[in-house]
Design an enzyme around this catalytic site. Structure first.
Site, PDB file in Angstrom:
ATOM      1  N   TYR A 161       0.951  -1.356  -0.419  1.00  0.00           N
ATOM      2  CA  TYR A 161      -0.196   0.094   0.073  1.00  0.00           C
ATOM      3  C   TYR A 161       0.764   0.730  -0.279  1.00  0.00           C
ATOM      4  O   TYR A 161       1.641   1.330   1.383  1.00  0.00           O
ATOM      5  CB  TYR A 161      -1.264  -0.289   0.945  1.00  0.00           C
ATOM      6  CG  TYR A 161      -1.563   1.396   1.240  1.00  0.00           C
ATOM      7  CD1 TYR A 161      -1.174   1.788   2.926  1.00  0.00           C
ATOM      8  CD2 TYR A 161      -2.043   1.989   0.709  1.00  0.00           C
ATOM      9  CE1 TYR A 161      -2.477   3.373   3.170  1.00  0.00           C
ATOM     10  CE2 TYR A 161      -3.123   3.499   1.110  1.00  0.00           C
ATOM     11  CZ  TYR A 161      -2.217   3.759   2.902  1.00  0.00           C
ATOM     12  OH  TYR A 161      -3.452   4.861   3.215  1.00  0.00           O
ATOM     13  N   ASP A 246      -1.324  -6.367   9.056  1.00  0.00           N
ATOM     14  CA  ASP A 246      -2.970  -5.316   8.850  1.00  0.00           C
ATOM     15  C   ASP A 246      -3.800  -6.112   8.370  1.00  0.00           C
ATOM     16  O   ASP A 246      -3.513  -6.592   7.539  1.00  0.00           O
ATOM     17  CB  ASP A 246      -2.060  -3.846   8.226  1.00  0.00           C
ATOM     18  CG  ASP A 246      -2.861  -3.187   7.788  1.00  0.00           C
ATOM     19  OD1 ASP A 246      -3.855  -3.486   7.879  1.00  0.00           O
ATOM     20  OD2 ASP A 246      -2.789  -1.914   7.512  1.00  0.00           O
ATOM     21  N   ILE A 248      -7.069  -5.013   7.803  1.00  0.00           N
ATOM     22  CA  ILE A 248      -8.095  -4.571   7.650  1.00  0.00           C
ATOM     23  C   ILE A 248      -8.997  -5.080   6.768  1.00  0.00           C
ATOM     24  O   ILE A 248     -10.042  -4.336   6.711  1.00  0.00           O
ATOM     25  CB  ILE A 248      -7.837  -3.006   7.514  1.00  0.00           C
ATOM     26  CG1 ILE A 248      -6.927  -2.565   6.333  1.00  0.00           C
ATOM     27  CG2 ILE A 248      -6.721  -2.562   8.658  1.00  0.00           C
ATOM     28  CD1 ILE A 248      -6.787  -1.568   5.223  1.00  0.00           C
ATOM     29  N   LYS A 289     -12.489  -0.588   5.540  1.00  0.00           N
ATOM     30  CA  LYS A 289     -12.672  -1.746   4.511  1.00  0.00           C
ATOM     31  C   LYS A 289     -14.217  -2.874   4.781  1.00  0.00           C
ATOM     32  O   LYS A 289     -15.211  -2.869   3.423  1.00  0.00           O
ATOM     33  CB  LYS A 289     -11.731  -2.334   4.225  1.00  0.00           C
ATOM     34  CG  LYS A 289     -10.795  -1.181   4.652  1.00  0.00           C
ATOM     35  CD  LYS A 289     -10.549   0.068   2.952  1.00  0.00           C
ATOM     36  CE  LYS A 289      -9.205   1.055   3.212  1.00  0.00           C
ATOM     37  NZ  LYS A 289      -8.789   1.174   1.755  1.00  0.00           N
TER      38      LYS A 289
END
Lengths: 392, 453
Positions: A161, A246, A248, A289
């Site tokens: 990202y 992470d 998410i 998300k």
């Protein structure tokens, strides 16, 4: 290197020393062509009716597929947004005053249960180990502040990202060293790649404090395999470093293999409270998300490490979640009937939409990485390049 | 509240653990005044309740504004559609849920700059594109530090100051605070010589001073800065070529004269808005104190410096305001009739409550600094000290917390340079509770008087 060059350049300007280095070189590192895409879209945004020839925004990882489910819940449950308790009494005053960085207990409880549900209830989370933050952006930065000194390094598998370059490095002074992943094995993390990244850090005189992975991956849209996760655990064990997972996108997994959390791996390998590794694994979560609520700024750090929880809790002062929002979402997530229905419907819709994209690309002779999660596909257009270069 | 709670991280860390985490994470509890924590702990163990626990400890250490919720509650009752995320009959949920633009909700910023102007009696106009929204004034202050100073550089802060600054300004930024000592001899006003002295001290400590941060109206003093003080500040910032941060989060609580004078107004009055200085002045504001909404995390930075605006805008990613909250407040503030009435009524109530405290204290032979703003008074208890020392102040404080049952804040926690001053809050409890507190104080003082005579 770039940072030093940039600050040398800046020191020659009239504003020398007026602002900090962080403020002065803040535009540094921005990939101007990435920005160009955004700019072009803003100048000429697609609209079905008003501008059918405009640019279609396909660069935003947002989940807009299931708002109707939430809107109907809000309709049926006006008390939650209306500052009213389930008994109809106003709780506006209490919420207005609630700035406890330990978070609204009901919300944390509902959130950990939601996280558990997403993981098929194969792991449970203790709300006392959850720290609320204003979005995953804040959560990631806070973890880095807690785990690393300026000048230390974090290893991150590529591709990753783009926001990490700012979120993890900018104010913390920490470096990112990439773990190179390639299409040869569908971009999976290998032991070799991990070792090479570690070596690279060593060569650059950087002390590695941890590895950060995004699982499911942005931008790949794939969940990590058991093998990969085991490799990671072995690696951080050997090197004595941290692992930030992470997660998410964990609620967006829409087909098999089902989501495998790092917590589940630790459980399976019989690591538990008190063991060293247990103290070095941390999860980041968010509702941006899975629930499509990036505007509400709801993120969280989960860590079995008491010291990290204590420090991150204090740091969350710099980005608390609005109590108004905590209350609304504690009611939403506390409605188990709703969450069960939402998770399954949302995943179905994501799956349908992903199929549409994959098929559409296929028709154009374009393939993508086989994916089972996320809000995007990782698309292979290498055959359309004039040369095998980034310039092309 | 949270500052109190952090004090007790007396964690036993193994050497290995210390290496595992950053210095920031490990050293956090270092240097915390453990006696300050005592007050909070005592309160939590034994909180006053007029029915259930009438002999419990009364919380007077929280700078919260609880006086005007009824006004907000009635607005909410009249506007259920806003709370229900509807505008003109249309559900705005979807748009808000997706809205994460760090430039902030335009309608909200428009209302906020109007509010800021109104508070300054419309003598200064503020532009929404110079406003940066943050999740409370805590990240606003920290972001400004990140932008204006490098690790190891320093900001000057007049004493006494808000205890939270020690963490908010220094912890993750690596910036140092050098105090500008103010004394009771002149009502704790900033003097030119105090500024100079502080600057010299920084030089001696080999610290590069990047700016000065003032809180106006002051916490814990409850006073607004007057023109001469502001002028000292301005002249000093010009001479040293440094920044001024004016934390104006209590500006809406001004309930008596002199009226609130913003740093911006002072600069415009001196015709300095076309000079270099204009680019070095930044305001921090928040709705936590004026509107009593600390839980909603609404703060902001206002700066004429475009680079600072650009940098702090990006930094606000680390602490954006929930769009749900931006929407609600933008609608409340848009109701000008309500907002104006609210501000007026709120100030009236604050003044009345402050006068209750002042009268109650006087009744006990205790004086406070004459104040015209804030949610607290700066109280002079020097005559109750056994000796004019901070140890004695601590002793007195422990007695007041544990025996008298009032959790008040000792001046040492606010870096006061003179022992014997305490901050006592008046807006976070009912009138009845305040009366009880005053009675207890009277009883204590009478007892002390009898002991001594």
């Amino acid at each position: 290197m770039q940072l030093i060059a940039n600050s040398v350049k800046l020191s020659r300007t009239a504003k020398m020393g007026l602002l900090s280095r962080k403020a002065s070189c803040n535009t540094h590192g921005q990939d101007s062509s990435y920005f160009l895409g955004w700019q072009e879209y803003e100048k000429n945004p697609f609209d079905e009716v008003h501008n059918p020839k405009g640019i279609i925004q396909m660069g935003l990882a947002e989940n807009q597929l299931s708002f109707d489910l939430m809107e109907s819940w809000l309709d049926k449950n006006p008390h939650a947004a209306g500052f009213k308790g389930s008994d109809g009494k106003s709780i506006f005053r209490q919420l207005a005053l609630f700035q406890d960085y330990h978070g609204l207990p009901d919300f944390k409880k509902a959130l950990v249960e939601f996280m558990s549900e997403i993981r098929g209830n194969k792991v449970t989370f203790d709300p006392n180990h959850l720290v609320l933050t204003a979005g995953a952006t804040s959560a990631n930065e806070t973890l880095i502040f807690c785990l690393a000194e300026p000048g230390d390094a974090i290893l991150i598998p590529t591709p990753y990202y783009p926001g990490f370059d700012r979120d993890l490095k900018w104010r913390t002074g920490v470096e990112i060293v990439p773990i190179q992943c390639t299409s040869s094995n569908d971009f999976q993390i290998t032991k070799t790649a991990l070792e090479e990244a570690y070596e690279e850090a060593y060569k650059r005189n950087l002390r590695v404090k941890g590895v950060l992975v995004t699982n499911p991956s942005n931008p790949l849209g794939t969940t990590m395999t058991r093998n990969e996760l085991n490799l990671l655990v072995d690696f951080i064990n050997t090197k004595g470093i941290h692992l930030i997972s992470d997660e998410i996108y964990s609620g967006t997994v829409f087909c098999s293999p089902s989501f495998l959390s790092i917590m589940e791996i630790l459980k399976d390998r019989n690591y538990h409270d008190g063991s060293e590794v247990w103290n070095r694994v941390h999860v980041v979560y968010s509702l941006s998300k899975d629930l499509g609520l990036p505007g509400f700024r709801v993120g969280a750090i989960y860590s079995p490490n008491d010291t990290v929880v204590a420090a991150a809790t204090k740091m969350s002062s710099f980005g608390l979640v609005s109590s108004q929002t905590q209350y609304l979402l504690s009611a939403l997530l506390g409605d188990k009937k709703f969450t069960k229905n939402y998770i399954s419907k949302n995943q179905k819709r994501l799956k349908q939409q992903q199929r549409k994209l994959v098929l559409g690309l296929q028709k154009a002779g374009i393939r993508c990485l086989k994916s089972n999660a996320g809000l995007f596909c990782w698309v292979n257009m290498s055959h359309l390049l004039q040369f095998n270069t980034f310039e092309a | 509240r949270n500052i109190h709670k952090t004090q007790f991280s007396l964690l036993l860390l193994s050497h290995l653990e210390l290496e595992m985490l950053s210095k920031k994470a490990s050293q956090d509890s270092h240097g915390q005044d453990s006696s300050y924590f005592l007050g909070w702990q005592e309160y939590e163990k034994n909180p006053y309740h007029h029915v259930r626990n009438p002999s419990g400890i009364i919380q007077m250490g929280l700078a919260e504004n609880q006086l005007s919720f009824d006004l907000l509650e009635s607005w909410l009752q009249r506007n259920p559609h806003i709370v229900g995320l509807q505008r003109n009959g249309v559900c705005v949920f979807r748009g808000l849920a997706l809205f994460q633009d760090y430039h902030g909700l335009p309608s909200f910023k428009n209302e906020l700059v109007k509010l800021m102007a109104k508070i300054g009696e419309n003598r200064v106009k503020f532009c929404p594109n110079k406003l940066v929204l943050t999740a409370g004034s805590t990240p606003a202050n920290e972001s400004l530090m990140f932008c204006l100073a490098d690790p190891g550089e320093a900001f000057l802060l007049p004493t006494p100051y808000y205890p939270g600054f020690d963490r908010d300004l220094k912890w993750r930024t690596g910036v140092e605070i050098v105090p500008v000592h103010c004394s009771s001899s002149n009502g704790f006003r900033i003097t030119a010589s105090a500024l100079e002295k502080a600057y010299q001290q920084a030089q001696q400590l080999n610290l590069n001073v990047k700016g000065i941060l003032v809180t106006n109206p002051s916490n814990p003093l409850g006073t607004t800065m007057k023109k001469p003080e502001l002028n000292h500040l301005i002249n000093f910032a010009i001479a040293k070529k440094i920044h001024i941060i004016s934390d104006e989060i209590y500006s809406g609580t001004v309930f008596g004269s002199p009226r609130f004078l913003s740093i911006m107004e002072a600069i415009i009055d001196k015709n300095l808005h076309h000079t270099d200085l204009w680019n070095r002045v930044h305001i921090v504001y928040s709705l936590s104190k004026d509107l009593g909404l600390p839980g909603f995390r609404i703060g902001m930075i206002y700066s004429n410096n475009q680079t600072v605006v650009a940098a702090t805008t990006k930094m606000s990613s680390f602490g954006l305001i929930s769009s749900q909250t931006q929407f609600l407040l933008s609608n409340i503030l848009h109701d000008k009739k309500f907002t104006n009435e609210y501000m007026k009524e709120n100030q009236k109530r604050l003044r009345k409550r402050k006068e209750m405290l002042v009268t109650g204290l006087k009744f006990s032979g205790i004086h406070c600094l004459k104040s015209n703003a804030g949610l607290f008074c700066w109280v002079d208890m020097r005559h109750l000290l056994k000796s004019i020392t901070f140890e004695s102040e601590k002793e007195l404080w422990k007695t007041i917390v544990c025996e008298v049952g009032l959790n008040i804040s000792p001046g040492s926690s606010c870096h006061s340079s003179e022992p014997g001053w305490f901050r006592i809050c008046f807006a976070n409890m009912s009138e009845d509770t305040l009366n009880v507190a005053m009675q207890r104080l009277k009883a204590f003082v009478s007892c002390e008087f009898n002991k001594r005579t």
